[in-house]
Design a protein around this motif. Structure first.
Motif, mmCIF file in Angstrom:
data_model
loop_
_atom_site.group_PDB
_atom_site.id
_atom_site.type_symbol
_atom_site.label_atom_id
_atom_site.label_comp_id
_atom_site.label_asym_id
_atom_site.label_seq_id
_atom_site.Cartn_x
_atom_site.Cartn_y
_atom_site.Cartn_z
ATOM 1 N N LYS A 181 -4.779 22.419 5.485
ATOM 2 C CA LYS A 181 -5.674 21.376 4.991
ATOM 3 C C LYS A 181 -4.856 20.126 4.670
ATOM 4 O O LYS A 181 -3.813 20.204 4.033
ATOM 5 N N VAL A 182 -5.338 18.977 5.144
ATOM 6 C CA VAL A 182 -4.633 17.712 4.937
ATOM 7 C C VAL A 182 -5.331 16.929 3.826
ATOM 8 O O VAL A 182 -6.540 16.718 3.863
ATOM 9 N N VAL A 188 0.862 -1.179 0.000
ATOM 10 C CA VAL A 188 0.000 0.000 0.000
ATOM 11 C C VAL A 188 0.897 1.227 0.000
ATOM 12 O O VAL A 188 1.759 1.373 0.872
ATOM 13 N N ILE A 189 0.696 2.083 -0.993
ATOM 14 C CA ILE A 189 1.434 3.345 -1.070
ATOM 15 C C ILE A 189 0.481 4.437 -0.613
ATOM 16 O O ILE A 189 -0.581 4.644 -1.207
ATOM 17 N N ALA A 190 0.845 5.119 0.467
ATOM 18 C CA ALA A 190 0.014 6.182 1.034
ATOM 19 C C ALA A 190 0.742 7.511 0.878
ATOM 20 O O ALA A 190 1.955 7.588 1.073
ATOM 21 N N VAL A 191 -0.018 8.538 0.532
ATOM 22 C CA VAL A 191 0.541 9.877 0.349
ATOM 23 C C VAL A 191 -0.285 10.846 1.189
ATOM 24 O O VAL A 191 -1.520 10.764 1.214
ATOM 25 N N GLU A 192 0.405 11.739 1.875
ATOM 26 C CA GLU A 192 -0.278 12.768 2.661
ATOM 27 C C GLU A 192 0.387 14.108 2.393
ATOM 28 O O GLU A 192 1.611 14.193 2.313
ATOM 29 N N MET A 193 -0.429 15.135 2.239
ATOM 30 C CA MET A 193 0.083 16.483 2.031
ATOM 31 C C MET A 193 -0.696 17.445 2.925
ATOM 32 O O MET A 193 -1.914 17.322 3.054
#
Length: 76
Positions: free
Chosen positions: A52-53, A41-46
């Motif tokens: 704002k997330v 699983v590739i998860a991305v968060e910005m």
């Protein structure tokens, strides 16, 4: 498909600048590329400058692995 060599050179310069500005990025990407396999699983968060997330993730499929293999070949 026709590729503009000047645009490629420009992109290479921008890539070098990105690597200089963010020295941890490429070692992380290389380690992730070496470890990824089908089912990962590739998860991305910005987080934006306003706080704002944004988050997303994908589960790597066999078709995704083929693309990843092709992208690795381009980097060699």
């Amino acid at each position: 498909m026709k590729i503009n060599p000047m645009k490629l050179m420009q992109l290479k310069g921008m890539e070098d600048q990105l690597a200089d500005s963010h020295p941890k990025l490429y070692p992380f990407l290389e380690a992730a590329a070496a470890a990824v396999d089908e089912g990962s699983v590739i998860a991305v968060e910005m987080t934006t400058s306003e706080g704002k997330v944004l988050r997303s993730n994908i589960r790597v499929s066999a078709e995704d692995m083929e693309l990843i293999r092709k992208l690795k070949e381009v980097r060699e």
